[in-house]
Motif scaffolding. Sequence first.
Motif, PDB file in Angstrom:
ATOM      1  N   PRO A  34       5.400   0.523  -1.224  1.00 60.56           N
ATOM      2  CA  PRO A  34       4.239   1.022  -0.481  1.00 60.56           C
ATOM      3  C   PRO A  34       4.543   2.412   0.088  1.00 60.56           C
ATOM      4  O   PRO A  34       5.601   2.617   0.696  1.00 60.56           O
ATOM      5  N   THR A  35       3.640   3.364  -0.087  1.00 62.10           N
ATOM      6  CA  THR A  35       3.835   4.709   0.460  1.00 62.10           C
ATOM      7  C   THR A  35       2.512   5.246   0.991  1.00 62.10           C
ATOM      8  O   THR A  35       1.442   4.697   0.727  1.00 62.10           O
ATOM      9  N   MET A  36       2.610   6.373   1.722  1.00 60.39           N
ATOM     10  CA  MET A  36       1.414   7.113   2.115  1.00 60.39           C
ATOM     11  C   MET A  36       1.280   8.374   1.276  1.00 60.39           C
ATOM     12  O   MET A  36       0.527   9.293   1.626  1.00 60.39           O
ATOM     13  N   GLY A  37       2.002   8.429   0.162  1.00 54.23           N
ATOM     14  CA  GLY A  37       1.861   9.549  -0.743  1.00 54.23           C
ATOM     15  C   GLY A  37       2.666  10.762  -0.337  1.00 54.23           C
ATOM     16  O   GLY A  37       3.579  10.694   0.474  1.00 54.23           O
ATOM     17  N   TYR A  38       2.301  11.903  -0.922  1.00 55.51           N
ATOM     18  CA  TYR A  38       3.056  13.143  -0.842  1.00 55.51           C
ATOM     19  C   TYR A  38       4.526  12.844  -1.167  1.00 55.51           C
ATOM     20  O   TYR A  38       5.420  13.037  -0.366  1.00 55.51           O
ATOM     21  N   LEU A  39       4.711  12.304  -2.354  1.00 54.60           N
ATOM     22  CA  LEU A  39       6.001  11.752  -2.758  1.00 54.60           C
ATOM     23  C   LEU A  39       7.080  12.827  -2.844  1.00 54.60           C
ATOM     24  O   LEU A  39       6.814  13.999  -3.123  1.00 54.60           O
ATOM     25  N   HIS A  40       8.315  12.384  -2.619  1.00 53.68           N
ATOM     26  CA  HIS A  40       9.488  13.229  -2.786  1.00 53.68           C
ATOM     27  C   HIS A  40      10.581  12.392  -3.437  1.00 53.68           C
ATOM     28  O   HIS A  40      10.349  11.236  -3.836  1.00 53.68           O
ATOM     29  N   GLN A  41      11.772  12.949  -3.553  1.00 54.02           N
ATOM     30  CA  GLN A  41      12.854  12.256  -4.242  1.00 54.02           C
ATOM     31  C   GLN A  41      13.226  10.946  -3.571  1.00 54.02           C
ATOM     32  O   GLN A  41      13.695  10.011  -4.228  1.00 54.02           O
ATOM     33  N   GLY A  42      13.035  10.872  -2.249  1.00 56.21           N
ATOM     34  CA  GLY A  42      13.310   9.609  -1.562  1.00 56.21           C
ATOM     35  C   GLY A  42      12.413   8.496  -2.073  1.00 56.21           C
ATOM     36  O   GLY A  42      12.868   7.383  -2.336  1.00 56.21           O
ATOM     37  N   HIS A  43      11.120   8.785  -2.212  1.00 55.09           N
ATOM     38  CA  HIS A  43      10.207   7.793  -2.774  1.00 55.09           C
ATOM     39  C   HIS A  43      10.589   7.461  -4.215  1.00 55.09           C
ATOM     40  O   HIS A  43      10.555   6.296  -4.637  1.00 55.09           O
ATOM     41  N   GLN A  44      10.932   8.495  -4.971  1.00 53.78           N
ATOM     42  CA  GLN A  44      11.316   8.256  -6.359  1.00 53.78           C
ATOM     43  C   GLN A  44      12.528   7.333  -6.452  1.00 53.78           C
ATOM     44  O   GLN A  44      12.611   6.494  -7.354  1.00 53.78           O
ATOM     45  N   SER A  45      13.458   7.463  -5.511  1.00 54.23           N
ATOM     46  CA  SER A  45      14.644   6.601  -5.537  1.00 54.23           C
ATOM     47  C   SER A  45      14.273   5.141  -5.312  1.00 54.23           C
ATOM     48  O   SER A  45      14.907   4.236  -5.870  1.00 54.23           O
ATOM     49  N   ALA A  50      13.514  -0.175  -7.865  1.00 49.72           N
ATOM     50  CA  ALA A  50      12.642  -1.268  -8.299  1.00 49.72           C
ATOM     51  C   ALA A  50      12.623  -1.384  -9.816  1.00 49.72           C
ATOM     52  O   ALA A  50      12.602  -2.495 -10.366  1.00 49.72           O
ATOM     53  N   ARG A  51      12.629  -0.246 -10.503  1.00 52.15           N
ATOM     54  CA  ARG A  51      12.613  -0.250 -11.970  1.00 52.15           C
ATOM     55  C   ARG A  51      13.841  -0.973 -12.530  1.00 52.15           C
ATOM     56  O   ARG A  51      13.752  -1.693 -13.529  1.00 52.15           O
ATOM     57  N   LYS A  52      14.988  -0.795 -11.877  1.00 49.72           N
ATOM     58  CA  LYS A  52      16.224  -1.425 -12.349  1.00 49.72           C
ATOM     59  C   LYS A  52      16.214  -2.941 -12.112  1.00 49.72           C
ATOM     60  O   LYS A  52      16.865  -3.686 -12.847  1.00 49.72           O
ATOM     61  N   GLU A  53      15.478  -3.381 -11.096  1.00 45.85           N
ATOM     62  CA  GLU A  53      15.588  -4.773 -10.667  1.00 45.85           C
ATOM     63  C   GLU A  53      14.383  -5.633 -11.033  1.00 45.85           C
ATOM     64  O   GLU A  53      14.460  -6.861 -10.924  1.00 45.85           O
ATOM     65  N   CYS A  54      13.278  -5.019 -11.454  1.00 45.78           N
ATOM     66  CA  CYS A  54      12.044  -5.786 -11.639  1.00 45.78           C
ATOM     67  C   CYS A  54      11.404  -5.486 -13.001  1.00 45.78           C
ATOM     68  O   CYS A  54      11.639  -4.435 -13.591  1.00 45.78           O
ATOM     69  N   ASP A  55      10.573  -6.413 -13.443  1.00 47.53           N
ATOM     70  CA  ASP A  55       9.869  -6.243 -14.714  1.00 47.53           C
ATOM     71  C   ASP A  55       8.654  -5.338 -14.577  1.00 47.53           C
ATOM     72  O   ASP A  55       8.328  -4.575 -15.485  1.00 47.53           O
ATOM     73  N   ILE A  56       7.956  -5.441 -13.470  1.00 46.40           N
ATOM     74  CA  ILE A  56       6.756  -4.651 -13.214  1.00 46.40           C
ATOM     75  C   ILE A  56       6.956  -3.912 -11.896  1.00 46.40           C
ATOM     76  O   ILE A  56       7.376  -4.517 -10.899  1.00 46.40           O
ATOM     77  N   VAL A  57       6.661  -2.607 -11.891  1.00 45.28           N
ATOM     78  CA  VAL A  57       6.820  -1.804 -10.672  1.00 45.28           C
ATOM     79  C   VAL A  57       5.459  -1.263 -10.251  1.00 45.28           C
ATOM     80  O   VAL A  57       4.787  -0.557 -11.019  1.00 45.28           O
ATOM     81  N   VAL A  58       5.066  -1.591  -9.015  1.00 41.78           N
ATOM     82  CA  VAL A  58       3.794  -1.141  -8.453  1.00 41.78           C
ATOM     83  C   VAL A  58       4.076  -0.185  -7.298  1.00 41.78           C
ATOM     84  O   VAL A  58       4.882  -0.485  -6.414  1.00 41.78           O
ATOM     85  N   LEU A  59       3.418   0.948  -7.325  1.00 36.06           N
ATOM     86  CA  LEU A  59       3.467   1.910  -6.228  1.00 36.06           C
ATOM     87  C   LEU A  59       2.094   1.967  -5.589  1.00 36.06           C
ATOM     88  O   LEU A  59       1.085   2.043  -6.307  1.00 36.06           O
ATOM     89  N   SER A  60       2.022   1.912  -4.258  1.00 29.40           N
ATOM     90  CA  SER A  60       0.736   2.148  -3.595  1.00 29.40           C
ATOM     91  C   SER A  60       0.793   3.476  -2.858  1.00 29.40           C
ATOM     92  O   SER A  60       1.832   3.862  -2.318  1.00 29.40           O
ATOM     93  N   ILE A  61      -0.328   4.181  -2.867  1.00 25.57           N
ATOM     94  CA  ILE A  61      -0.492   5.437  -2.131  1.00 25.57           C
ATOM     95  C   ILE A  61      -1.733   5.284  -1.277  1.00 25.57           C
ATOM     96  O   ILE A  61      -2.860   5.209  -1.800  1.00 25.57           O
ATOM     97  N   PHE A  62      -1.525   5.166   0.034  1.00 29.53           N
ATOM     98  CA  PHE A  62      -2.651   4.959   0.937  1.00 29.53           C
ATOM     99  C   PHE A  62      -2.283   5.504   2.308  1.00 29.53           C
ATOM    100  O   PHE A  62      -1.339   5.013   2.936  1.00 29.53           O
TER     101      PHE A  62
END
Length: 300
Positions: A34-45, A50-62
Motif C-alpha cells: 500500500p502506498t500514497m504514490g510518488y514512488l521512489h526506490q524505497g517503494h520499489q524495494s 514482494a515479487r521474490k516472495e509471492c505469486d501475485i504482487v498488488v500495489l495500491s496508490i491512494f
Amino acid sequence: MKTVETIQDIRLALKEARRETLHGKPECTVGFVPTMGYLHQGHQSLIERARKECDIVVLSIFVNPLQFGPNEDFERYPRDRERDLRLASEAGADLVFMPGVTDMYPTPIRTKVIVSNITEVLCGSSRPGHFDGVATVVTKLFQIVQPDKAYFGMKDAQQIAVIEQFVADLNVPVTIVRCETLREADGLAMSSRNVYLNEEERKQAVILSATLGRIDGWLTEEGMTVDRLNGRIRDHIESAPLARIDYAEIRTYPGLDSVVSMEQWNGSQPILVALAVRFGKTRLIDNRIFFPEGGEPACS
C-alpha cells in the motif's frame, strides 16, 4: 502489469489472476504494497521483496484524506501517475490499484478503526486523528485486496506498530513484513516529501541519519543515562541551524512506552529512537531500532 481504478475491478482482476496462477499449482500467495504514490526506490524495494516472495504482487496508490489534518498537505502532496506506473512496472508489480476518493469513500465514513495508546505518542501527539485514518484505510485495503502478505518500510516504524496491533487484535489474516529503510547516498531516508526541500534544507536534513549513527558511540560513554542520551540527540540535531525538532524520543518497540532507565535499554525489549524534525515547511521522520543482544534484526 494491469492498472485498475475501482474496487469492483481490482476484485475481478485479482480473481482472474488467482485463477491463472493456480493453474497446475496447489495455491498462490498475494503480496500487497500500500502506498500514497510518488514512488521512489524505497517503494520499489518493497515491490521487489514482494515479487521474490509471492505469486501475485498488488500495489495500491491512494492519497488518503482521512490521515491528513486540517492544516496538512493533502492537496499539495506530490502526485505523478505516469512516473508511478513506470516505476511499479520496473519493480515487478502485477496489478496497480489506483482508486479515487469517491470510490473509497462514496459517503461520509461513519466507521473508523481506532488503535489506542500507541497512536497517542510520537506522530500521534502532533497529528491527532492521523493514525485513525491510517488504520481505517489500511483495513479497507486489506478487505479489498485480501493479501497473504503486506509490505511496509521501517521508516514509518510507528505506522507499522499500529498496523501490527490491529491485525493481531482483529485477527486479520495477513502477515506484516517489515522492510529496511532505504536511504540516499548521503544517508537521508527516502521519502516522497523530500521533494519539498530546497537545496540548503536538503543539505542539512542529513543530520537525522547522522544523529542516529552516533548513538552507538554515545552509549559507550561512562555514566550515560537516558536523559543524557536524549540531550545528546537533541543537541546534535539542533547543530543544523534549520532543524526544528517536533520530537526526538526513546521508546520501547512496538509498545512505544517511555524508556526511563538504561536498564530498560539493556533489557529484553527492542528500543526505538524516533525523530521528527522540520526543515522549513517540510516535516521529516527517521528512526533506528536497537535490539537486545542476540535479538531479532529490525527487518523480517
